[in-house]
Design a protein around this motif. Sequence first.
Motif, PDB file in Angstrom:
ATOM      1  N   LEU A  38       0.826  -1.207   0.000  1.00 21.21           N
ATOM      2  CA  LEU A  38       0.000   0.000   0.000  1.00 21.21           C
ATOM      3  C   LEU A  38       0.861   1.258   0.000  1.00 21.21           C
ATOM      4  O   LEU A  38       0.541   2.242  -0.688  1.00 21.21           O
ATOM      5  N   LEU A  39       1.959   1.242   0.760  1.00 20.08           N
ATOM      6  CA  LEU A  39       2.871   2.387   0.770  1.00 20.08           C
ATOM      7  C   LEU A  39       3.523   2.575  -0.603  1.00 20.08           C
ATOM      8  O   LEU A  39       3.663   3.708  -1.076  1.00 20.08           O
ATOM      9  N   ALA A  40       3.904   1.484  -1.245  1.00 20.54           N
ATOM     10  CA  ALA A  40       4.496   1.563  -2.586  1.00 20.54           C
ATOM     11  C   ALA A  40       3.476   2.119  -3.576  1.00 20.54           C
ATOM     12  O   ALA A  40       3.796   2.987  -4.397  1.00 20.54           O
ATOM     13  N   GLU A  41       2.241   1.645  -3.478  1.00 15.71           N
ATOM     14  CA  GLU A  41       1.170   2.121  -4.354  1.00 15.71           C
ATOM     15  C   GLU A  41       0.929   3.617  -4.157  1.00 15.71           C
ATOM     16  O   GLU A  41       0.632   4.348  -5.104  1.00 15.71           O
ATOM     17  N   ALA A  42       1.059   4.085  -2.935  1.00 15.54           N
ATOM     18  CA  ALA A  42       0.848   5.499  -2.625  1.00 15.54           C
ATOM     19  C   ALA A  42       2.071   6.361  -2.969  1.00 15.54           C
ATOM     20  O   ALA A  42       2.009   7.582  -2.866  1.00 15.54           O
ATOM     21  N   GLY A  43       3.186   5.731  -3.358  1.00 17.43           N
ATOM     22  CA  GLY A  43       4.390   6.467  -3.707  1.00 17.43           C
ATOM     23  C   GLY A  43       5.178   6.957  -2.510  1.00 17.43           C
ATOM     24  O   GLY A  43       5.889   7.955  -2.595  1.00 17.43           O
ATOM     25  N   TRP A  44       5.093   6.233  -1.393  1.00 17.84           N
ATOM     26  CA  TRP A  44       5.764   6.655  -0.155  1.00 17.84           C
ATOM     27  C   TRP A  44       7.248   6.916  -0.364  1.00 17.84           C
ATOM     28  O   TRP A  44       7.768   7.929   0.084  1.00 17.84           O
ATOM     29  N   ASP A  45       7.946   6.017  -1.059  1.00 17.46           N
ATOM     30  CA  ASP A  45       9.385   6.180  -1.258  1.00 17.46           C
ATOM     31  C   ASP A  45       9.703   7.443  -2.043  1.00 17.46           C
ATOM     32  O   ASP A  45      10.686   8.126  -1.758  1.00 17.46           O
ATOM     33  N   LYS A  46       8.871   7.771  -3.033  1.00 14.25           N
ATOM     34  CA  LYS A  46       9.111   8.973  -3.833  1.00 14.25           C
ATOM     35  C   LYS A  46       8.825  10.232  -3.028  1.00 14.25           C
ATOM     36  O   LYS A  46       9.477  11.244  -3.185  1.00 14.25           O
ATOM     37  N   ILE A  47       7.824  10.157  -2.155  1.00 13.03           N
ATOM     38  CA  ILE A  47       7.433  11.313  -1.355  1.00 13.03           C
ATOM     39  C   ILE A  47       8.401  11.523  -0.200  1.00 13.03           C
ATOM     40  O   ILE A  47       8.850  12.634   0.068  1.00 13.03           O
TER      41      ILE A  47
END
Length: 93
Positions: A38-47
């Motif tokens: 879910l974090l990957a889908e939300a773009g957590w690493d990019k954010i």
Amino acid sequence: ESLYGGAAKPANCGYVAPHLVPEGLEPYAYDPAKAKALLAEAGWDKINGDKAITWLTYYGSPQAANVMAAIQSMLAEVGINVVPRVVDTPTYN
């Protein structure tokens, strides 16, 4: 068991005490793999990348420190880096 010696129940519907969970609300299981997805889908690493999030709290007891360490560890497991910081109540507010 390890944090409260059996005197508490896990809150599995978010950060809500079990007696406050509305009737009929489906609990969710602790699932680090799903959280990572879910974090990957939300773009957590990019954010956020590797930035640490300061987690302010006014709870300074040894037991609260143990609870915060447990939560910090679970968040780290899914890639969220939090650093607890105990402050006085006026600062927290």
